[in-house]
Design a protein around this motif. Structure first.
Motif, PDB file in Angstrom:
ATOM      1  N   GLN A  78       0.840   5.330   6.205  1.00 13.67           N
ATOM      2  CA  GLN A  78       1.803   4.569   7.007  1.00 13.67           C
ATOM      3  C   GLN A  78       1.479   3.089   6.866  1.00 13.67           C
ATOM      4  OE1 GLN A  78       1.327   6.231  10.926  1.00 13.67           O
ATOM      5  NE2 GLN A  78      -0.006   4.593  11.577  1.00 13.67           N
ATOM      6  N   ASP A  79       2.390   2.232   7.308  1.00 11.10           N
ATOM      7  CA  ASP A  79       2.254   0.789   7.119  1.00 11.10           C
ATOM      8  C   ASP A  79       0.948   0.223   7.673  1.00 11.10           C
ATOM      9  OD1 ASP A  79       4.719   0.865   5.920  1.00 11.10           O
ATOM     10  OD2 ASP A  79       5.795  -0.109   7.557  1.00 11.10           O
ATOM     11  N   ASP A  80       0.450   0.772   8.759  1.00  7.40           N
ATOM     12  CA  ASP A  80      -0.799   0.266   9.352  1.00  7.40           C
ATOM     13  C   ASP A  80      -1.995   0.397   8.423  1.00  7.40           C
ATOM     14  OD1 ASP A  80       0.051  -0.799  11.711  1.00  7.40           O
ATOM     15  OD2 ASP A  80      -0.590   0.871  12.972  1.00  7.40           O
ATOM     16  N   ASP A  81      -1.907   1.258   7.427  1.00  8.03           N
ATOM     17  CA  ASP A  81      -2.994   1.415   6.457  1.00  8.03           C
ATOM     18  C   ASP A  81      -3.032   0.248   5.466  1.00  8.03           C
ATOM     19  OD1 ASP A  81      -3.549   3.896   7.596  1.00  8.03           O
ATOM     20  OD2 ASP A  81      -2.336   4.990   6.137  1.00  8.03           O
ATOM     21  N   CYS A  82      -1.995  -0.579   5.468  1.00 13.44           N
ATOM     22  CA  CYS A  82      -1.860  -1.649   4.473  1.00 13.44           C
ATOM     23  C   CYS A  82      -2.169  -3.020   5.067  1.00 13.44           C
ATOM     24  CB  CYS A  82      -0.434  -1.653   3.920  1.00 13.44           C
ATOM     25  SG  CYS A  82       0.015  -0.097   3.125  1.00 13.44           S
ATOM     26  N   PRO A  83      -2.745  -3.907   4.240  1.00 14.20           N
ATOM     27  CA  PRO A  83      -3.077  -5.254   4.729  1.00 14.20           C
ATOM     28  C   PRO A  83      -1.835  -6.128   4.874  1.00 14.20           C
ATOM     29  CG  PRO A  83      -3.559  -5.098   2.391  1.00 14.20           C
ATOM     30  CD  PRO A  83      -3.135  -3.715   2.846  1.00 14.20           C
ATOM     31  N   THR A  84      -1.969  -7.165   5.640  1.00 12.29           N
ATOM     32  CA  THR A  84      -0.946  -8.194   5.881  1.00 12.29           C
ATOM     33  C   THR A  84       0.430  -7.578   6.111  1.00 12.29           C
ATOM     34  OG1 THR A  84      -0.602  -8.585   3.502  1.00 12.29           O
ATOM     35  CG2 THR A  84      -2.265  -9.933   4.597  1.00 12.29           C
ATOM     36  N   ASN A  85       1.440  -8.055   5.356  1.00 10.44           N
ATOM     37  CA  ASN A  85       2.809  -7.578   5.587  1.00 10.44           C
ATOM     38  C   ASN A  85       3.185  -6.433   4.653  1.00 10.44           C
ATOM     39  OD1 ASN A  85       2.965  -9.045   3.190  1.00 10.44           O
ATOM     40  ND2 ASN A  85       5.042  -9.739   3.599  1.00 10.44           N
ATOM     41  N   LYS A  86       2.235  -5.909   3.874  1.00 13.22           N
ATOM     42  CA  LYS A  86       2.555  -4.845   2.920  1.00 13.22           C
ATOM     43  C   LYS A  86       2.903  -3.554   3.644  1.00 13.22           C
ATOM     44  CE  LYS A  86       0.106  -6.635  -1.028  1.00 13.22           C
ATOM     45  NZ  LYS A  86      -0.881  -6.362  -2.074  1.00 13.22           N
ATOM     46  N   LYS A  87       3.750  -2.745   2.993  1.00 15.44           N
ATOM     47  CA  LYS A  87       4.218  -1.478   3.541  1.00 15.44           C
ATOM     48  C   LYS A  87       3.690  -0.328   2.698  1.00 15.44           C
ATOM     49  CE  LYS A  87       8.427  -1.165   5.045  1.00 15.44           C
ATOM     50  NZ  LYS A  87       8.203  -0.979   6.462  1.00 15.44           N
ATOM     51  N   CYS A  88       3.550   0.837   3.313  1.00 11.52           N
ATOM     52  CA  CYS A  88       3.147   2.046   2.600  1.00 11.52           C
ATOM     53  C   CYS A  88       4.408   2.656   1.999  1.00 11.52           C
ATOM     54  CB  CYS A  88       2.465   3.024   3.554  1.00 11.52           C
ATOM     55  SG  CYS A  88       1.841   4.488   2.714  1.00 11.52           S
ATOM     56  N   CYS A  89       4.503   2.629   0.665  1.00 14.25           N
ATOM     57  CA  CYS A  89       5.726   3.037  -0.029  1.00 14.25           C
ATOM     58  C   CYS A  89       5.445   4.085  -1.097  1.00 14.25           C
ATOM     59  CB  CYS A  89       6.365   1.824  -0.705  1.00 14.25           C
ATOM     60  SG  CYS A  89       6.766   0.473   0.421  1.00 14.25           S
ATOM     61  N   SER A  90       6.441   4.883  -1.373  1.00 10.98           N
ATOM     62  CA  SER A  90       6.354   5.836  -2.474  1.00 10.98           C
ATOM     63  C   SER A  90       6.375   5.066  -3.788  1.00 10.98           C
ATOM     64  CB  SER A  90       7.537   6.806  -2.436  1.00 10.98           C
ATOM     65  OG  SER A  90       7.554   7.588  -3.614  1.00 10.98           O
ATOM     66  N   ASN A  91       5.535   5.509  -4.736  1.00 12.97           N
ATOM     67  CA  ASN A  91       5.528   4.894  -6.067  1.00 12.97           C
ATOM     68  C   ASN A  91       6.148   5.836  -7.095  1.00 12.97           C
ATOM     69  OD1 ASN A  91       3.593   6.822  -6.632  1.00 12.97           O
ATOM     70  ND2 ASN A  91       1.878   5.401  -6.619  1.00 12.97           N
ATOM     71  N   GLY A  92       6.788   6.891  -6.626  1.00 16.49           N
ATOM     72  CA  GLY A  92       7.407   7.871  -7.511  1.00 16.49           C
ATOM     73  C   GLY A  92       6.593   9.140  -7.632  1.00 16.49           C
ATOM     74  N   CYS A  93       5.342   9.102  -7.193  1.00 16.80           N
ATOM     75  CA  CYS A  93       4.485  10.294  -7.228  1.00 16.80           C
ATOM     76  C   CYS A  93       3.581  10.334  -5.999  1.00 16.80           C
ATOM     77  CB  CYS A  93       3.652  10.325  -8.503  1.00 16.80           C
ATOM     78  SG  CYS A  93       2.716  11.855  -8.675  1.00 16.80           S
ATOM     79  N   GLY A  94       2.945   9.220  -5.672  1.00 21.14           N
ATOM     80  CA  GLY A  94       2.081   9.116  -4.496  1.00 21.14           C
ATOM     81  C   GLY A  94       2.595   8.007  -3.593  1.00 21.14           C
ATOM     82  N   HIS A  95       1.703   7.464  -2.772  1.00 19.93           N
ATOM     83  CA  HIS A  95       2.054   6.336  -1.901  1.00 19.93           C
ATOM     84  C   HIS A  95       1.004   5.245  -2.057  1.00 19.93           C
ATOM     85  CE1 HIS A  95       4.565   9.395  -0.012  1.00 19.93           C
ATOM     86  NE2 HIS A  95       5.289   8.382   0.431  1.00 19.93           N
ATOM     87  N   GLU A  96       1.456   3.985  -2.028  1.00 19.45           N
ATOM     88  CA  GLU A  96       0.546   2.854  -2.125  1.00 19.45           C
ATOM     89  C   GLU A  96       1.117   1.676  -1.345  1.00 19.45           C
ATOM     90  OE1 GLU A  96       0.777   0.536  -6.046  1.00 19.45           O
ATOM     91  OE2 GLU A  96       1.460   2.548  -6.623  1.00 19.45           O
ATOM     92  N   CYS A  97       0.268   0.697  -1.052  1.00 23.25           N
ATOM     93  CA  CYS A  97       0.698  -0.498  -0.324  1.00 23.25           C
ATOM     94  C   CYS A  97       1.448  -1.424  -1.281  1.00 23.25           C
ATOM     95  CB  CYS A  97      -0.508  -1.208   0.268  1.00 23.25           C
ATOM     96  SG  CYS A  97      -1.381  -0.218   1.506  1.00 23.25           S
ATOM     97  N   MET A  98       2.634  -1.857  -0.847  1.00 20.73           N
ATOM     98  CA  MET A  98       3.470  -2.736  -1.673  1.00 20.73           C
ATOM     99  C   MET A  98       4.072  -3.825  -0.796  1.00 20.73           C
ATOM    100  SD  MET A  98       5.729  -0.066  -3.883  1.00 20.73           S
ATOM    101  CE  MET A  98       5.013   1.325  -4.737  1.00 20.73           C
ATOM    102  N   ALA A  99       4.360  -4.965  -1.422  1.00 22.25           N
ATOM    103  CA  ALA A  99       5.075  -6.029  -0.717  1.00 22.25           C
ATOM    104  C   ALA A  99       6.489  -5.542  -0.436  1.00 22.25           C
ATOM    105  CB  ALA A  99       5.105  -7.291  -1.573  1.00 22.25           C
ATOM    106  N   PRO A 100       7.017  -5.805   0.762  1.00 24.88           N
ATOM    107  CA  PRO A 100       8.365  -5.324   1.079  1.00 24.88           C
ATOM    108  C   PRO A 100       9.430  -6.041   0.259  1.00 24.88           C
ATOM    109  CG  PRO A 100       7.560  -6.729   2.830  1.00 24.88           C
ATOM    110  CD  PRO A 100       6.424  -6.549   1.856  1.00 24.88           C
ATOM    111  N   TYR A 101      10.529  -5.333   0.018  1.00 28.89           N
ATOM    112  CA  TYR A 101      11.686  -5.907  -0.649  1.00 28.89           C
ATOM    113  C   TYR A 101      12.356  -6.857   0.319  1.00 28.89           C
ATOM    114  CZ  TYR A 101      16.483  -6.286  -2.301  1.00 28.89           C
ATOM    115  OH  TYR A 101      17.701  -6.756  -2.691  1.00 28.89           O
ATOM    116  N   LYS A 102      12.692  -8.033  -0.157  1.00 27.69           N
ATOM    117  CA  LYS A 102      13.390  -9.000   0.682  1.00 27.69           C
ATOM    118  C   LYS A 102      14.684  -9.384  -0.015  1.00 27.69           C
ATOM    119  CE  LYS A 102       9.223 -10.856   2.721  1.00 27.69           C
ATOM    120  NZ  LYS A 102       8.296 -11.976   2.796  1.00 27.69           N
ATOM    121  N   GLY A 103      15.795  -8.889   0.507  1.00 25.56           N
ATOM    122  CA  GLY A 103      17.098  -9.251  -0.034  1.00 25.56           C
ATOM    123  C   GLY A 103      17.421 -10.677   0.344  1.00 25.56           C
ATOM    124  N   LYS A 104      18.274 -11.311  -0.411  1.00 29.52           N
ATOM    125  CA  LYS A 104      18.669 -12.676  -0.106  1.00 29.52           C
ATOM    126  C   LYS A 104      19.761 -12.650   0.958  1.00 29.52           C
ATOM    127  CE  LYS A 104      17.442 -14.416  -4.610  1.00 29.52           C
ATOM    128  NZ  LYS A 104      17.887 -15.056  -5.836  1.00 29.52           N
TER     129      LYS A 104
END
Length: 114
Positions: A78-104
């Protein structure tokens, strides 16, 4: 009674079970889907059974679109497992911390090409 997993219908994510503290909830199925719970509560695992809980809202933003397949490793749950503003996201097979998508902000202009 067997627990049947249902599509989540209320926003938010069930709180993470803290197994390190050996805190387990009541070993009973007190709910089977989000509709069984009042207000914004969700039907979540408590480590032994299922009960209504206030959901974890997560960090703002959305996970980026998956391009291909990443490592098949669960690096976060879950997001709390990730540092700063990163989110816990699917990478297509597992899950890892990633910077969130920011639409314009704003709207795209419609082009008239006639």
């Amino acid at each position: 009674m067997a627990f049947m997993s249902a599509e989540p219908i209320k926003p938010g994510v069930c709180p993470k079970n803290n197994l390190e503290d050996s805190m387990f909830g009541v070993c009973a199925e007190l709910c089977s889907q989000d509709d069984d719970c009042p207000d914004n509560q969700k039907c979540c695992s408590n480590g032994c059974g299922h009960q209504c809980m206030v959901p974890y809202a997560g960090k703002p933003g959305s996970c980026p679109k998956i391009l291909g397949e990443g490592l098949c490793v669960e690096m976060c749950s879950q997001d709390d497992d990730c540092p700063t503003n990163k989110k816990c996201c699917s990478n297509g097979c597992g899950h890892e911390c990633m910077a969130p998508y920011k639409g314009k902000p704003g709207m795209c202009l419609k082009l008239n090409l006639c």
